[in-house]
Design an enzyme around this catalytic site. Structure first.
Site, PDB file in Angstrom:
ATOM      1  N   ASP A  80      62.366  38.740  12.465  1.00 53.86           N
ATOM      2  CA  ASP A  80      60.973  38.383  12.206  1.00 53.86           C
ATOM      3  C   ASP A  80      60.118  38.819  13.384  1.00 53.86           C
ATOM      4  O   ASP A  80      60.618  39.233  14.432  1.00 53.86           O
ATOM      5  CB  ASP A  80      60.850  36.870  11.973  1.00 53.86           C
ATOM      6  CG  ASP A  80      59.516  36.464  11.359  1.00 53.86           C
ATOM      7  OD1 ASP A  80      58.740  37.348  10.951  1.00 53.86           O
ATOM      8  OD2 ASP A  80      59.246  35.247  11.291  1.00 53.86           O
ATOM      9  N   LYS A  81      58.808  38.689  13.192  1.00 56.48           N
ATOM     10  CA  LYS A  81      57.816  38.994  14.226  1.00 56.48           C
ATOM     11  C   LYS A  81      56.862  37.819  14.332  1.00 56.48           C
ATOM     12  O   LYS A  81      56.574  37.130  13.352  1.00 56.48           O
ATOM     13  CB  LYS A  81      57.071  40.270  13.841  1.00 56.48           C
ATOM     14  CG  LYS A  81      55.711  40.478  14.515  1.00 56.48           C
ATOM     15  CD  LYS A  81      54.589  40.014  13.599  1.00 56.48           C
ATOM     16  CE  LYS A  81      53.213  40.249  14.209  1.00 56.48           C
ATOM     17  NZ  LYS A  81      52.148  39.612  13.368  1.00 56.48           N
ATOM     18  N   HIS A  82      56.365  37.592  15.538  1.00 57.72           N
ATOM     19  CA  HIS A  82      55.350  36.562  15.749  1.00 57.72           C
ATOM     20  C   HIS A  82      54.251  37.116  16.639  1.00 57.72           C
ATOM     21  O   HIS A  82      54.519  37.782  17.633  1.00 57.72           O
ATOM     22  CB  HIS A  82      55.957  35.315  16.407  1.00 57.72           C
ATOM     23  CG  HIS A  82      54.921  34.262  16.709  1.00 57.72           C
ATOM     24  ND1 HIS A  82      54.484  33.374  15.755  1.00 57.72           N
ATOM     25  CD2 HIS A  82      54.237  33.975  17.844  1.00 57.72           C
ATOM     26  CE1 HIS A  82      53.562  32.577  16.290  1.00 57.72           C
ATOM     27  NE2 HIS A  82      53.393  32.924  17.555  1.00 57.72           N
ATOM     28  N   SER A  83      52.997  36.829  16.272  1.00 59.05           N
ATOM     29  CA  SER A  83      51.845  37.206  17.087  1.00 59.05           C
ATOM     30  C   SER A  83      51.242  35.960  17.706  1.00 59.05           C
ATOM     31  O   SER A  83      51.197  34.898  17.076  1.00 59.05           O
ATOM     32  CB  SER A  83      50.792  37.912  16.225  1.00 59.05           C
ATOM     33  OG  SER A  83      49.566  38.038  16.930  1.00 59.05           O
ATOM     34  N   THR A 120      47.685  33.926   9.341  1.00 57.12           N
ATOM     35  CA  THR A 120      48.305  34.679   8.244  1.00 57.12           C
ATOM     36  C   THR A 120      48.383  33.843   6.975  1.00 57.12           C
ATOM     37  O   THR A 120      48.163  34.343   5.863  1.00 57.12           O
ATOM     38  CB  THR A 120      49.703  35.157   8.668  1.00 57.12           C
ATOM     39  OG1 THR A 120      49.571  36.050   9.775  1.00 57.12           O
ATOM     40  CG2 THR A 120      50.415  35.865   7.530  1.00 57.12           C
ATOM     41  N   ARG A 168      48.863  18.063  22.556  1.00 55.81           N
ATOM     42  CA  ARG A 168      48.417  19.064  23.543  1.00 55.81           C
ATOM     43  C   ARG A 168      47.016  19.565  23.227  1.00 55.81           C
ATOM     44  O   ARG A 168      46.195  19.790  24.121  1.00 55.81           O
ATOM     45  CB  ARG A 168      49.387  20.244  23.576  1.00 55.81           C
ATOM     46  CG  ARG A 168      50.735  19.940  24.213  1.00 55.81           C
ATOM     47  CD  ARG A 168      51.749  21.041  23.923  1.00 55.81           C
ATOM     48  NE  ARG A 168      51.242  22.346  24.318  1.00 55.81           N
ATOM     49  CZ  ARG A 168      51.505  23.468  23.652  1.00 55.81           C
ATOM     50  NH1 ARG A 168      52.250  23.457  22.561  1.00 55.81           N
ATOM     51  NH2 ARG A 168      51.018  24.617  24.073  1.00 55.81           N
ATOM     52  N   SER A 183      56.952  25.978  21.828  1.00 57.27           N
ATOM     53  CA  SER A 183      56.310  25.776  20.525  1.00 57.27           C
ATOM     54  C   SER A 183      56.588  26.949  19.594  1.00 57.27           C
ATOM     55  O   SER A 183      56.980  26.771  18.437  1.00 57.27           O
ATOM     56  CB  SER A 183      54.798  25.603  20.730  1.00 57.27           C
ATOM     57  OG  SER A 183      54.139  25.454  19.498  1.00 57.27           O
ATOM     58  N   LYS A 187      60.210  27.036  16.346  1.00 58.97           N
ATOM     59  CA  LYS A 187      60.040  27.297  14.916  1.00 58.97           C
ATOM     60  C   LYS A 187      60.813  28.544  14.493  1.00 58.97           C
ATOM     61  O   LYS A 187      61.406  28.585  13.412  1.00 58.97           O
ATOM     62  CB  LYS A 187      58.555  27.439  14.579  1.00 58.97           C
ATOM     63  CG  LYS A 187      57.746  26.164  14.826  1.00 58.97           C
ATOM     64  CD  LYS A 187      56.342  26.284  14.311  1.00 58.97           C
ATOM     65  CE  LYS A 187      55.459  27.172  15.156  1.00 58.97           C
ATOM     66  NZ  LYS A 187      55.053  26.538  16.425  1.00 58.97           N
ATOM     67  N   LYS A 188      60.791  29.574  15.335  1.00 56.20           N
ATOM     68  CA  LYS A 188      61.492  30.807  14.981  1.00 56.20           C
ATOM     69  C   LYS A 188      63.010  30.614  15.016  1.00 56.20           C
ATOM     70  O   LYS A 188      63.727  31.139  14.157  1.00 56.20           O
ATOM     71  CB  LYS A 188      61.070  31.929  15.929  1.00 56.20           C
ATOM     72  CG  LYS A 188      59.617  32.352  15.757  1.00 56.20           C
ATOM     73  CD  LYS A 188      59.335  32.829  14.343  1.00 56.20           C
ATOM     74  CE  LYS A 188      57.908  33.252  14.136  1.00 56.20           C
ATOM     75  NZ  LYS A 188      57.631  33.659  12.730  1.00 56.20           N
TER      76      LYS A 188
END
Length: 436
Positions: A80-83, A120, A168, A183, A187-188
């Protein structure tokens, strides 16, 4: 466990034991640790930081606070990818089907927009009928069938993070690098990935507005993810101008459809998307070098395989089967569409990218609180890249709004956010660095 003793240790600059971190996260999850105590620990970490070992322990404890997925039914790499978030960043909509068309499984669990950045999940929810929060059975079925599924985080994945982030957010501790790291990665890791690629944004439209801070975050993410057992690489990319020529929700979906079908492709958006796809393919073992991965990704885009994967994913998650063929029939359109003309001729010399994002929020296309509703139809299109020559009758943006009052407010934001000069400026390169 005495939460106050853990807080005291971190307040005084000590290194926390993994068992103490795990105990604190359990209390965070079941509510036995108070909001005040969570806020106190967050502030102590904000000022004193965390070692890599502490950040790994926090990440794993938050991952284990809920369900952890696995994909035994798949015989292909799960990547997967995360931005870290920006303006006009609709990369995920093209990247997931491109990677899937090249042979990866991409179970993409995405978030909503907050503040000036887009989300997204909000973009996907502008597609009528699309099930953004499917049950696990449907999620797994779509990933197996299409190779990708873009959905939202369920309450069962890393629930400790949801509470921690909420506290936070109201205690001025969001910007802590180790807390951001935990954080994102908790999740990933809970999604059962075999590898991860990160897009760390840098610039005046990003949470990290200078290269040193962005590089620090990228390095932290890569080192902690690797320490937690998930191979990870990161690209640091420019967010000193919107990435796509559109900012909003339905307008960014239209932009993504034009990208996938070849009707129009913003050059910087293309460069980032292909570079991230190449990293994913190398991480998944399907390419030996980023250049080879980039060639595979471009082929999947040009031959229509990526577009077909996206269309099938949308249909199997409840959206219209002819979305790519007839997007205007399905995507909401704002009742008022108006040009934003410049106040002088010249060159587009720079952006206050955050200001562009706030213009979308003012239109109703974003939110300042998690509970705020979003108008999926409003937004901006036709945003011009830095260096573009314009005349006084050349629109610097097209505003999609509910009424004329919104149009005028957006124009005021855009005239402040888009700098026009008599001389041409060179844009910052879109890919600024890599961490592995």
């Amino acid at each position: 466990m005495l939460p106050q003793e853990i807080i005291r240790a971190k307040r005084d600059g000590g290194e926390l034991d993994p068992a103490d971190i795990a105990d604190f996260v359990r209390g965070l999850t079941d509510g036995s640790v108070s909001e005040g105590q969570v806020a106190a620990l967050a502030m102590a970490v904000f000022f004193n930081g965390m070692s890599r070992a502490e950040a790994v322990a926090l990440t794993l404890s938050m991952r284990d606070s809920g369900e952890v997925l696995s994909w035994p039914e798949l015989d292909i790499p799960v990547v997967d990818k995360h931005s870290t978030g920006g303006v006009g960043d609709n990369v995920s909509l093209m990247l997931a089907p491109i990677a899937a068309a090249c042979g990866l499984a991409v179970p993409m669990i995405s978030g909503r927009g907050l503040g000036h950045t887009g989300g997204t999940l909000d973009k996907m929810e502008s597609i009528p009928g699309y099930t953004a929060m499917p049950d696990n059975a449907l999620f797994r079925r779509v990933v197996a069938s299409c190779g990708c599924a873009i959905i939202g985080q369920t309450g069962n994945l890393a629930p400790a993070d949801k509470r921690f982030y909420g506290i936070r957010d109201v205690t001025a501790t969001v910007e802590s690098v180790p807390l951001i790291t935990a954080s994102i990665l908790s999740k990933k890791l809970a999604a059962g990935l075999g590898a991860l690629v990160l897009d760390v944004k840098c610039g005046n439209g990003a949470f990290m507005d200078n290269p040193d801070r962005a590089t620090e975050l990228a390095r932290s993410l890569v080192e902690v993810a690797t320490g937690a057992g998930m191979p990870t690489t990161a690209l640091v990319t420019d967010m000193n101008q919107p990435l796509a020529s559109a900012a909003g929700n339905a307008v960014e979906v239209r932009n993504a459809i034009e990208f996938l079908t070849g009707k129009a492709r913003d050059p910087r958006l293309l460069e980032v998307t292909i570079a991230l796809a190449a990293e994913m393919l190398v991480s998944g073992g399907l390419a030996s070098h980023p250049d080879e991965g980039a060639a595979q990704a471009l082929k999947a885009l040009e031959d229509g395989n990526a577009a077909e994967r996206f269309n099938r994913m949308v249909a199997e998650l409840g959206g219209p089967a002819d979305l790519l063929a007839d997007p205007d029939r399905h995507l909401g359109q704002a009742p008022v569409i108006a040009d934003c003309l410049p106040q002088a001729a010249g060159y587009v010399a720079g952006y206050d990218t955050r200001g562009v994002g706030l213009a979308v929020v003012e239109l109703g296309g974003g939110r300042t609180r998690p509970s705020d509703p979003v108008d999926h139809a409003v937004g901006l299109s036709g945003l011009l890249p830095i260096g573009t020559r314009i005349e006084k009758d050349t629109p610097i943006a097209i505003i999609h709004a509910r009424d004329e009052a919104q149009v005028e407010t957006a124009r005021q934001h855009l005239h402040k956010a888009i700098r026009i000069t008599e001389t041409m400026s060179q844009p910052t390169p879109v890919i600024l660095g890599r961490q592995a």
